[in-house]
Enzyme design. Structure first.
Site, PDB file in Angstrom:
ATOM      1  N   ASN A 178       0.856  -1.188   0.000  1.00  0.00           N
ATOM      2  CA  ASN A 178       0.000   0.000   0.000  1.00  0.00           C
ATOM      3  C   ASN A 178       0.893   1.240   0.000  1.00  0.00           C
ATOM      4  O   ASN A 178       1.876   1.297   0.734  1.00  0.00           O
ATOM      5  CB  ASN A 178      -0.813  -0.075   1.309  1.00  0.00           C
ATOM      6  CG  ASN A 178      -1.917   0.940   1.437  1.00  0.00           C
ATOM      7  OD1 ASN A 178      -2.680   1.152   0.496  1.00  0.00           O
ATOM      8  ND2 ASN A 178      -2.022   1.553   2.603  1.00  0.00           N
ATOM      9  N   HIS A 214      -4.909   9.876  -0.936  1.00  0.00           N
ATOM     10  CA  HIS A 214      -5.005  11.125  -0.163  1.00  0.00           C
ATOM     11  C   HIS A 214      -4.772  12.271  -1.147  1.00  0.00           C
ATOM     12  O   HIS A 214      -3.634  12.629  -1.457  1.00  0.00           O
ATOM     13  CB  HIS A 214      -3.966  11.148   0.962  1.00  0.00           C
ATOM     14  CG  HIS A 214      -4.211  10.105   2.001  1.00  0.00           C
ATOM     15  ND1 HIS A 214      -5.320  10.128   2.825  1.00  0.00           N
ATOM     16  CD2 HIS A 214      -3.521   8.987   2.337  1.00  0.00           C
ATOM     17  CE1 HIS A 214      -5.286   9.088   3.634  1.00  0.00           C
ATOM     18  NE2 HIS A 214      -4.209   8.378   3.351  1.00  0.00           N
ATOM     19  N   GLU A 242      -7.465   4.545   0.989  1.00  0.00           N
ATOM     20  CA  GLU A 242      -7.507   5.587   2.030  1.00  0.00           C
ATOM     21  C   GLU A 242      -8.037   6.902   1.453  1.00  0.00           C
ATOM     22  O   GLU A 242      -7.505   7.976   1.728  1.00  0.00           O
ATOM     23  CB  GLU A 242      -6.104   5.805   2.623  1.00  0.00           C
ATOM     24  CG  GLU A 242      -5.472   4.527   3.142  1.00  0.00           C
ATOM     25  CD  GLU A 242      -4.137   4.718   3.856  1.00  0.00           C
ATOM     26  OE1 GLU A 242      -3.796   5.879   4.183  1.00  0.00           O
ATOM     27  OE2 GLU A 242      -3.447   3.725   4.085  1.00  0.00           O
TER      28      GLU A 242
HETATM   29  O1  G3I Z   1      -2.831   7.619  20.994  1.00  0.00           O
HETATM   30  C1  G3I Z   1      -2.324   8.948  21.236  1.00  0.00           C
HETATM   31  C2  G3I Z   1      -3.032   9.565  22.423  1.00  0.00           C
HETATM   32  O2  G3I Z   1      -2.730   8.823  23.572  1.00  0.00           O
HETATM   33  C3  G3I Z   1      -2.560  11.028  22.567  1.00  0.00           C
HETATM   34  O3  G3I Z   1      -3.286  11.641  23.586  1.00  0.00           O
HETATM   35  C4  G3I Z   1      -2.773  11.785  21.262  1.00  0.00           C
HETATM   36  C5  G3I Z   1      -2.243  13.213  21.339  1.00  0.00           C
HETATM   37  O4  G3I Z   1      -1.832  13.663  20.081  1.00  0.00           O
HETATM   38  O5  G3I Z   1      -2.102  11.118  20.223  1.00  0.00           O
HETATM   39  C6  G3I Z   1      -2.575   9.798  20.011  1.00  0.00           C
HETATM   40  O6  G3I Z   1      -1.879   9.235  18.943  1.00  0.00           O
HETATM   41  C7  G3I Z   1      -2.236   9.726  17.668  1.00  0.00           C
HETATM   42  C8  G3I Z   1      -2.799   8.577  16.854  1.00  0.00           C
HETATM   43  O7  G3I Z   1      -3.055   8.999  15.522  1.00  0.00           O
HETATM   44  C9  G3I Z   1      -4.097   8.034  17.435  1.00  0.00           C
HETATM   45  O8  G3I Z   1      -5.081   9.027  17.419  1.00  0.00           O
HETATM   46  C10 G3I Z   1      -0.989  10.290  16.999  1.00  0.00           C
HETATM   47  O9  G3I Z   1      -0.562  11.462  17.697  1.00  0.00           O
HETATM   48  C11 G3I Z   1      -1.281  10.618  15.558  1.00  0.00           C
HETATM   49  O10 G3I Z   1      -0.065  10.967  14.913  1.00  0.00           O
HETATM   50  C12 G3I Z   1      -1.886   9.418  14.848  1.00  0.00           C
HETATM   51  O11 G3I Z   1      -2.183   9.822  13.529  1.00  0.00           O
HETATM   52  C13 G3I Z   1      -2.471   8.765  12.616  1.00  0.00           C
HETATM   53  C14 G3I Z   1      -1.427   8.773  11.493  1.00  0.00           C
HETATM   54  O12 G3I Z   1      -1.758   7.761  10.554  1.00  0.00           O
HETATM   55  C15 G3I Z   1      -0.030   8.498  12.046  1.00  0.00           C
HETATM   56  O13 G3I Z   1       0.895   8.534  11.030  1.00  0.00           O
HETATM   57  C16 G3I Z   1      -3.842   9.006  12.026  1.00  0.00           C
HETATM   58  O14 G3I Z   1      -4.834   8.887  13.058  1.00  0.00           O
HETATM   59  C17 G3I Z   1      -4.127   7.987  10.922  1.00  0.00           C
HETATM   60  O15 G3I Z   1      -5.334   8.337  10.277  1.00  0.00           O
HETATM   61  C18 G3I Z   1      -2.983   8.045   9.903  1.00  0.00           C
HETATM   62  O16 G3I Z   1      -3.246   7.104   8.891  1.00  0.00           O
HETATM   63  C19 G3I Z   1      -2.265   7.004   7.843  1.00  0.00           C
HETATM   64  C20 G3I Z   1      -2.265   5.571   7.342  1.00  0.00           C
HETATM   65  O17 G3I Z   1      -2.040   4.679   8.418  1.00  0.00           O
HETATM   66  C21 G3I Z   1      -1.216   5.352   6.254  1.00  0.00           C
HETATM   67  N1  G3I Z   1      -1.410   6.292   5.171  1.00  0.00           N
HETATM   68  C22 G3I Z   1      -1.476   7.706   5.567  1.00  0.00           C
HETATM   69  C23 G3I Z   1      -2.564   7.921   6.624  1.00  0.00           C
HETATM   70  C24 G3I Z   1      -2.680   9.394   6.985  1.00  0.00           C
HETATM   71  O18 G3I Z   1      -1.500   9.846   7.595  1.00  0.00           O
END
Ligand code: G3I
Length: 323
Positions: A178, A214, A242
């Site tokens: 992916n 995206h 996605e």
């Molecule tokens: O779990 C912690 C929480 O404990 C804390 O309070 C909070 C404060 O910022 O952060 C939480 O973690 C976050 C996590 O999502 C869960 O919500 C991270 O900071 C945050 O960086 C993370 O972002 C995710 C991102 O991937 C990370 O790279 C997004 O939700 C998620 O939608 C995104 O998905 C990715 C795909 O896996 C791969 N392709 C790109 C796509 C978008 O970036």
């Protein structure tokens, strides 16, 4: 599976709202689906729509199946978050896309800072990969391999090891690689095609290519449909895994109209390519979209707004499946 479109169109105009998965399946696809995340499951209005199988026949956990969640300490596996979403999907007869097995992001420190040698890291990858979107984002935008801890230690061996381990763990799961920025023809898409050809030549199991999708309003690559066809022509499934189409805020009527047209373009391309098996939104509502947190001043990327109201983009998806 292939219902005559005319019946669908009649149904469309006689009912209040057309339904995204119903139309996708009428177009011969396996599913239309959406990403979701565990904290969102406490919102009952959100869950009611998430469980609406007329719109969503497939779910992708946005975070809870990633390495930091599933193997936070070496050899200690925790699947509670992922299992919660699997249970919801199973109770509702929705498909699951496992996301993801090997990615350079959201890795626990013990993997990135372990200074493991080649053989040890490959055994760690082998132990971790039970199935799913097995390899996530292996390339840089210029088509070279990304310098993750996996590539710098093992070269491309980690890809082979992960795919073989996933097949050994589950003979039924469709095994995907992916990536993003492979929506149009270009060096990254070409690199993905080369990798898949090499894996096929080496008899490494590979079933599909995930095109994340995206995108930015007004910037769907003009070669999107041809590129989808090129990749499907390798003899693997392709899926848009996605999908979201973001804009610079505020959302104006013009931007929303362009977004509608862009969603239609993407869906119509999947419809037109036999090997494109389905489309997954990277969540369906702006309330839980990752975009505003990642791109300052941008958002409104999903087909439903923050208040769960359908936007013109919803009709764009409908049009893509129908026309
Ligand atoms: O779990 C912690 C929480 O404990 C804390 O309070 C909070 C404060 O910022 O952060 C939480 O973690 C976050 C996590 O999502 C869960 O919500 C991270 O900071 C945050 O960086 C993370 O972002 C995710 C991102 O991937 C990370 O790279 C997004 O939700 C998620 O939608 C995104 O998905 C990715 C795909 O896996 C791969 N392709 C790109 C796509 C978008 O970036």
């Amino acid at each position: 599976m292939f219902k005559p479109i005319s019946l669908v169109v009649l149904g469309l105009f006689s009912s209040a709202v057309a339904q995204l998965n119903t139309l996708a399946q009428a177009a011969g696809k396996k599913y239309f689906g959406t990403a979701t995340d565990n904290p969102e499951l406490s919102n009952t209005s959100y869950v009611a729509q998430l469980r609406n199988t007329a719109d969503f026949h497939q779910l992708t956990p946005a975070n809870s199946m990633k390495w930091d969640a599933t193997e936070p300490s070496r050899g200690i596996f925790t699947f509670q978050g992922g299992d919660q979403i699997v249970a919801l999907a199973e109770s509702n007869r929705q498909l699951i896309r496992g996301h993801n097995c090997v990615w350079h992001n959201q890795l626990p420190d013990w993997v990135t800072s372990g200074s493991f040698d080649n053989a040890t890291l490959l055994s760690i990858v082998e132990n971790h990969c039970v199935s799913w979107d097995v390899i996530n984002e292996p390339f840089n935008d210029d088509g070279t391999f990304r310098e993750s801890v996996f590539f710098s230690t093992t070269g491309t061996s980690y890809i082979t090891t992960a795919l073989r381990a996933a097949r050994a763990a589950d003979s039924q799961a469709k095994l995907y690689i992916n990536d993003f920025n492979i929506e149009g023809r270009g060096p990254k898409s070409t690199a993905m095609a080369q990798l898949v050809k090499q894996l096929q030549a080496d008899r490494v199991p590979i079933d599909g290519i995930g095109i994340q999708g995206h995108l930015i309003v007004g910037e769907v690559p003009p070669t999107f449909a041809q590129n989808l066809q090129d990749l499907a022509g390798l003899g693997v499934e392709v899926a848009i895994t996605e999908l979201d189409i973001r804009m610079t805020l505020p959302a104006t009527p013009e931007l929303l109209a362009q977004q509608k047209a862009d969603y239609e373009t993407v869906i119509a391309a999947c419809k037109a390519v036999d090997g494109c098996v389905g489309v997954t939104l990277w969540d369906w509502t702006g309330k839980f979209s990752w975009v505003p947190g990642a791109f300052a001043g941008e958002g409104a990327a999903c087909p439903w707004d923050e208040n769960f109201v359908r936007k013109p983009a919803f009709q764009g998806i409908v049009n893509g499946w129908v026309f």
